[in-house]
Design an enzyme around this catalytic site. Structure first.
Site, mmCIF file in Angstrom:
data_model
loop_
_atom_site.group_PDB
_atom_site.id
_atom_site.type_symbol
_atom_site.label_atom_id
_atom_site.label_comp_id
_atom_site.label_asym_id
_atom_site.label_seq_id
_atom_site.Cartn_x
_atom_site.Cartn_y
_atom_site.Cartn_z
ATOM 1 N N THR A 137 57.631 9.099 32.480
ATOM 2 C CA THR A 137 56.650 8.546 31.541
ATOM 3 C C THR A 137 55.626 7.658 32.235
ATOM 4 O O THR A 137 54.453 7.637 31.856
ATOM 5 C CB THR A 137 57.371 7.753 30.450
ATOM 6 O OG1 THR A 137 58.267 6.810 31.064
ATOM 7 C CG2 THR A 137 58.167 8.679 29.532
ATOM 8 N N ASN A 192 33.497 34.559 -16.707
ATOM 9 C CA ASN A 192 34.850 35.076 -16.905
ATOM 10 C C ASN A 192 35.056 36.288 -15.992
ATOM 11 O O ASN A 192 34.257 37.225 -15.994
ATOM 12 C CB ASN A 192 35.065 35.497 -18.358
ATOM 13 C CG ASN A 192 36.507 35.914 -18.627
ATOM 14 O OD1 ASN A 192 37.338 35.096 -18.991
ATOM 15 N ND2 ASN A 192 36.802 37.190 -18.450
ATOM 16 N N ARG A 233 30.975 54.015 -13.311
ATOM 17 C CA ARG A 233 32.204 54.798 -13.303
ATOM 18 C C ARG A 233 31.881 56.246 -13.678
ATOM 19 O O ARG A 233 30.869 56.526 -14.324
ATOM 20 C CB ARG A 233 33.226 54.222 -14.282
ATOM 21 C CG ARG A 233 32.769 54.175 -15.725
ATOM 22 C CD ARG A 233 33.676 53.324 -16.583
ATOM 23 N NE ARG A 233 33.286 53.321 -17.980
ATOM 24 C CZ ARG A 233 33.566 52.343 -18.832
ATOM 25 N NH1 ARG A 233 34.228 51.291 -18.420
ATOM 26 N NH2 ARG A 233 33.200 52.415 -20.093
ATOM 27 N N LYS A 282 39.663 33.160 -1.682
ATOM 28 C CA LYS A 282 39.453 32.814 -0.285
ATOM 29 C C LYS A 282 37.968 32.627 -0.034
ATOM 30 O O LYS A 282 37.147 33.467 -0.400
ATOM 31 C CB LYS A 282 40.018 33.925 0.616
ATOM 32 C CG LYS A 282 40.028 33.624 2.119
ATOM 33 C CD LYS A 282 38.767 34.052 2.841
ATOM 34 C CE LYS A 282 38.526 35.529 2.815
ATOM 35 N NZ LYS A 282 37.280 35.904 3.574
ATOM 36 N N TYR A 293 41.286 39.449 -6.793
ATOM 37 C CA TYR A 293 40.994 38.915 -5.462
ATOM 38 C C TYR A 293 39.526 38.544 -5.400
ATOM 39 O O TYR A 293 38.638 39.380 -5.608
ATOM 40 C CB TYR A 293 41.304 39.936 -4.369
ATOM 41 C CG TYR A 293 40.807 39.482 -3.021
ATOM 42 C CD1 TYR A 293 41.418 38.413 -2.368
ATOM 43 C CD2 TYR A 293 39.703 40.093 -2.420
ATOM 44 C CE1 TYR A 293 40.944 37.971 -1.139
ATOM 45 C CE2 TYR A 293 39.232 39.655 -1.188
ATOM 46 C CZ TYR A 293 39.853 38.596 -0.554
ATOM 47 O OH TYR A 293 39.387 38.153 0.653
ATOM 48 N N ARG A 308 65.352 21.939 25.187
ATOM 49 C CA ARG A 308 66.387 22.073 24.160
ATOM 50 C C ARG A 308 65.880 22.760 22.895
ATOM 51 O O ARG A 308 66.675 23.156 22.039
ATOM 52 C CB ARG A 308 66.963 20.700 23.826
ATOM 53 C CG ARG A 308 67.741 20.076 24.995
ATOM 54 C CD ARG A 308 68.051 18.617 24.750
ATOM 55 N NE ARG A 308 68.902 18.429 23.586
ATOM 56 C CZ ARG A 308 69.119 17.244 23.006
ATOM 57 N NH1 ARG A 308 68.519 16.156 23.487
ATOM 58 N NH2 ARG A 308 69.906 17.160 21.953
#
Length: 448
Positions: free
Chosen positions: A81, A357, A420, A331, A346, A15
């Protein structure tokens, strides 16, 4: 007295209209069978046997994950059963004690109810309930706590159908008695199945004692359809919200907080609206979870603040007074005491020292397409906004990374790292480029 559990989880659940075995449909972010296992484990059973049938491979994998000490046996044909219990009994060879038979699709039976079953002195004890609408439930014919027999609805007289004490199917029995009674079951009925309920009549025929232990009807709710699963989820969440409030948790909008079966929250935690807990979340006292957060498989220590709009994934370990702000995902990372990760970041496979920080837009680049690598950041470091940390890489205590840097090599303690390209400015070039582009656009419009 020693306790063993038999959990019946072999049914197909037609069902549900699903390829997934019924007992693996989720309630409170856990398979249905997990609820039966959790309730039963509260009795500290010596053995746990799960009877699988339909989708046995998937059920076996799920049970191994949920309860590694449980043993799964196979019921190749679903012949009732009683037949299912018979498949489990060889796995209980040598066990002396009381066996409790549970159902993998009946998630609300409380440990206290199972304790009452286990404590019953009768040879066979059946769990019953007073039904508001008895319908087609089997009726328990009893005098006080003494159970005389179980009568199936189709076989009941009008007087017996008027009985409101109904059979849940859950029972407890001495292991040796259960083995003997189940071995004697027959299948002379319309379905050709072996019914576990017939052990009561068999026990009475031997002069053994049979009793009834009762519980509220809500505990016996079984899940057979998707609609029933949805109603069960609503009941589960209502119960968890009430328990949380009783335990000292503040929820600004309880109806929008969704719990998992194993969610643990300490007192004086504040939960904002629209929070979803997946499996494996522990929150210590005094933490705050702001609105629209999703948490799973994580540990949050005292005084931490999370969100709004934060996601904590499995393996996130947050020490005291950590702040994880909006649109931050963590994570498999350990954040030391007082770490601040304000926004748009992330952190995956990372170890962050206390007091550090993490600036906005920071990403630990932990995956090279084949392997995962860790990023280690020391205590009291400052990671500038939009820093890409290409793992494996280590940033030392008190170090600083300049905004917009790509860090590919280790940074010594106290050092400043810049990674950079040098900025080059061309005076007037922007104006010339825009004029040329606008002229091209006007030409295209004119040609159209």
């Amino acid at each position: 007295m020693a306790i063993a559990l038999i959990v019946l989880a072999a049914g197909q659940g037609t069902r549900m209209n699903s390829d997934l075995p019924k007992v693996l449909h989720r309630l409170g972010a856990a398979p249905l069978v997990a609820h039966a296992l959790a309730a039963g484990r509260a009795l500290e059973p010596e053995r746990v046997i799960v009877v699988a049938g339909h989708g046995a491979e998937a059920v076996t994998k799920a049970v191994a994950r949920l309860d590694p000490e449980a043993e799964v046996v196979l019921q190749e044909e679903q012949l009732g059963t009683g037949h299912a219990v018979a498949q489990a009994l060889p796995a209980l060879a040598g066990f002396e004690g009381r066996v409790i038979v549970l159902y993998g699709d009946t998630p609300f039976i409380r440990p206290e109810t199972l304790e009452a079953l286990a404590a019953s002195p009768a040879d066979v004890t059946v769990l019953g309930f007073e039904a508001a609408d008895p319908g087609r439930y089997g009726r328990l014919v009893a005098q006080g706590a003494t159970l005389e027999r179980i009568v199936e609805f189709k076989d009941a007289t009008e007087a017996e159908r008027a009985i409101t004490l109904c059979n849940s199917g859950v029972l407890a029995c001495d292991a040796a008695v259960l083995a003997r009674l189940v071995a004697g079951l027959g299948n002379d009925n319309a379905a050709g199945e072996y019914y576990l309920t017939d052990v009561v009549a068999a026990a009475r025929a031997e002069g053994l004692a049979a009793e009834v232990v009762t519980c509220p009807e809500a505990e016996t709710l079984g899940i057979n359809t998707r609609a029933e699963l949805a109603r069960a989820e609503a009941l589960f969440q209502a119960r968890m919200r009430a328990e949380a409030q009783e335990n000292g948790v503040t929820m600004t909008d309880p109806a929008t907080v969704w719990f998992a079966l194993d969610t643990y929250i300490g007192r004086d935690v504040v939960l904002g609206p629209n929070i979803v807990f997946g499996p494996g979340v522990t929150i210590e006292s005094g933490a705050t979870i702001e609105a629209f957060c999703h948490l799973e498989g994580c540990h949050i220590s005292r005084g931490a603040t999370i969100g709004p709009f934060a996601r904590l994934r499995p393996g996130a370990e947050l020490a005291e007074d950590v702040h994880v702000g909006n649109f931050v995902e963590v994570k498999n990372s350990i954040l030391g005491e007082g770490v601040k990760v304000g926004h748009l970041t992330y952190l995956g496979d990372a170890d962050i020292g206390e007091g550090t920080n993490i600036g906005a837009g920071t990403v630990t680049c932990n995956y090279d397409g084949v392997f995962k690598h860790r990023t280690t950041i020391g205590a009291n470091a400052f990671i500038g906004s939009d820093t890409m940390l290409v793992a494996p890489v280590t940033v030392g205590d008190g170090a600083l990374t300049a905004s917009g840097s790509v860090i590919t090599n280790d940074v010594a303690p106290g050092a400043l790292a810049l990674g950079r390209a040098k900025q080059v400015s061309k005076p007037g070039l922007a104006t010339k480029l825009f004029e040329r582009l606008r002229a091209q656009k006007a030409s295209l419009k004119k040609g159209a």
